[in-house]
Each structure stands twice: as structure tokens, then as C-alpha cells.
Design a protein around this motif. Structure first.
Motif, PDB file in Angstrom:
ATOM      1  N   THR A   1       3.620  -8.549  -0.106  1.00 51.14           N
ATOM      2  CA  THR A   1       2.816  -7.654  -0.934  1.00 51.14           C
ATOM      3  C   THR A   1       3.226  -7.726  -2.404  1.00 51.14           C
ATOM      4  OG1 THR A   1       4.204  -5.671  -0.583  1.00 51.14           O
ATOM      5  CG2 THR A   1       2.469  -6.101   1.025  1.00 51.14           C
ATOM      6  N   ILE A   2       4.533  -7.653  -2.644  1.00 51.48           N
ATOM      7  CA  ILE A   2       5.024  -7.704  -4.023  1.00 51.48           C
ATOM      8  C   ILE A   2       4.749  -9.078  -4.633  1.00 51.48           C
ATOM      9  CG2 ILE A   2       7.088  -7.608  -5.476  1.00 51.48           C
ATOM     10  CD1 ILE A   2       8.174  -5.507  -3.413  1.00 51.48           C
TER      11      ILE A   2
ATOM     12  N   LEU B   1       0.274  -0.657  -2.448  1.00 52.12           N
ATOM     13  CA  LEU B   1       1.307  -0.173  -3.363  1.00 52.12           C
ATOM     14  C   LEU B   1       2.240  -1.319  -3.769  1.00 52.12           C
ATOM     15  CD1 LEU B   1       2.735   2.157  -4.831  1.00 52.12           C
ATOM     16  CD2 LEU B   1       3.969   2.620  -2.710  1.00 52.12           C
ATOM     17  N   GLY B   2       2.675  -2.130  -2.798  1.00 46.92           N
ATOM     18  CA  GLY B   2       3.527  -3.284  -3.101  1.00 46.92           C
ATOM     19  C   GLY B   2       2.831  -4.261  -4.034  1.00 46.92           C
ATOM     20  N   TYR B   3       1.551  -4.514  -3.781  1.00 46.59           N
ATOM     21  CA  TYR B   3       0.757  -5.400  -4.635  1.00 46.59           C
ATOM     22  C   TYR B   3       0.724  -4.853  -6.065  1.00 46.59           C
ATOM     23  CZ  TYR B   3      -3.165  -8.215  -6.325  1.00 46.59           C
ATOM     24  OH  TYR B   3      -3.950  -9.070  -7.049  1.00 46.59           O
TER      25      TYR B   3
ATOM     26  N   GLY C   1       0.603   0.886   2.041  1.00 47.02           N
ATOM     27  CA  GLY C   1       1.872   0.444   1.466  1.00 47.02           C
ATOM     28  C   GLY C   1       1.771  -0.951   0.884  1.00 47.02           C
TER      29      GLY C   1
ATOM     30  N   LYS D   1       6.858  -6.499   2.766  1.00 45.63           N
ATOM     31  CA  LYS D   1       6.956  -6.135   1.358  1.00 45.63           C
ATOM     32  C   LYS D   1       7.148  -7.364   0.484  1.00 45.63           C
ATOM     33  CE  LYS D   1      10.744  -3.923   2.640  1.00 45.63           C
ATOM     34  NZ  LYS D   1      10.172  -4.201   3.854  1.00 45.63           N
TER      35      LYS D   1
ATOM     36  N   SER E   1       6.097  -1.653   1.194  1.00 45.24           N
ATOM     37  CA  SER E   1       6.262  -1.738  -0.253  1.00 45.24           C
ATOM     38  C   SER E   1       7.712  -1.757  -0.709  1.00 45.24           C
ATOM     39  CB  SER E   1       5.511  -0.594  -0.938  1.00 45.24           C
ATOM     40  OG  SER E   1       5.909   0.645  -0.408  1.00 45.24           O
TER      41      SER E   1
END
Length: 191
Positions: free
Chosen positions: A123-124, A69-71, A66, A120, A31
Motif C-alpha cells: 500500500t505504501i 490510508l497506506g496509499y 487501511g 502495508k 497501513s
């Protein structure tokens, strides 16, 4: 200095807190944290090969958490997500990933989750692009588990024999690892 860091990670790998630290690093790496999980995972497996698959499971679960969380950062905290993408060198990351998602769909997550490219970013960007969460989650479980269990198998199978070679030529292997890591970033930029 490299030898001290190597020895410190190996000491941590045998400590009673190693599994908790691996879980925390796994969540953070997927993340916001810039250091790859393998910095902890590999020494832990090499120091205790009988626990290789347990460590892979911890890294997988932590990485998926994680990743969620990044999403969520990308989905709900757009400004923070875009700032993190810029910080990671991907100022135009959303447009770039949106193009990849439109073209390749879930394959973006599956392929990038197996590569040394920081997860990350995936994900982000997935959150920023409002990619389907269910598909994102399932792809994250598959790709992160595949990566860490393959690494565990390789290190458990050939790691102990390689450990002596790595320790004798620590500087050389560090340079090779750095070249591969930088090469992964360069390949991402070129694509």
C-alpha cells in the motif's frame, strides 16, 4: 506465555467488542501495524464459525480502508512513507516496487495481497510509486476479499476439527506459523 496469549485472543474473539477490534486491527495492519489480521480473524472464526463470512467481510473492508490510508501515506507523506518502508526492512523499497510495477503492473498488488508478506508494504509503495489509484483500489478489494473469505471458508469447514489438534500442540503450530512467516519475508528478500 503462549497459552495465555492464545486464551486472551479467544476471549476477545467472543467479547462484544470483537468485531470493532477486528475492524480497527484490519485498518491498522494494512497501513502501519506490524501484526497480521489473522491473529484476530482465525480465533474469531474458530470460536464462532457461524459468523465466519461476516468476520471476513469486516476484515476485508477494514483492510481496504487501511490500504487506502497506506496509499495516501506513500502518495502525500513521502518522507513518512519512506521511513515506514525502512522501518519494515525495505530501505530501497520504492525502487524495488517501482521495478515490480513496471514489470508486472497490477499483478504485484494481486499476488502480494494474497501472501503473508505485509500488505502495508504494497500500500505504501503503491502510493510512493504513484501507481494508478483506481487500479490499486480495485486490486485491493479483489485480493483482500479473496484472502479473507478463503481463510473463512477453510476455518469454517475444517477449523473446528483442527481446533482440538491446534490446542493440543499449540507450541508446534506456533513454530510452524513462525517458520512460514519468516519464510515469506526471506522469499521477498530473495526476489
Amino acid at each position: 506465555m503462549l497459552r495465555k496469549m492464545y486464551d486472551w485472543v479467544f476471549t476477545l474473539a467472543r467479547s462484544p467488542h470483537a468485531e470493532k477490534a477486528l475492524a480497527a486491527v484490519s485498518v491498522a495492519e494494512a497501513s502501519i501495524f506490524p501484526i497480521p489480521i489473522e491473529v484476530m480473524l482465525a480465533p474469531m472464526i474458530l470460536s464462532r464459525p457461524e459468523r465466519a463470512y461476516r468476520f471476513a467481510a469486516i476484515a476485508s473492508i477494514g483492510s481496504v480502508i487501511g490500504g487506502v490510508l497506506g496509499y495516501l501515506i506513500g502518495f502525500y507523506l513521502t518522507d513518512l512513507g519512506q521511513w515506514l518502508m525502512r522501518l519494515l526492512g525495505h530501505a530501497d523499497g520504492l525502487a524495488e516496487f517501482q521495478h515490480w510495477y513496471d514489470r508486472f503492473g497490477v499483478w504485484v498488488i494481486l499476488i502480494k495481497g494474497l501472501t503473508p508478506i505485509p500488505y502495508k508494504l504494497v500500500t505504501i509503495a503503491s502510493g510512493l510509486a504513484h501507481f494508478n489509484f483506481g487500479i490499486f483500489f480495485l486490486a485491493s478489494v479483489v485480493t483482500r476479499s479473496a484472502r479473507f473469505f478463503m481463510e473463512a471458508w477453510v476455518l469454517k469447514t475444517w477449523g473446528p476439527a483442527m481446533l482440538e489438534v491446534v490446542e493440543r500442540r499449540l507450541a508446534l503450530w506456533s513454530v510452524v506459523g513462525l517458520v512460514v512467516f519468516i519464510g515469506g519475508f526471506a522469499a521477498l528478500k530473495l526476489l
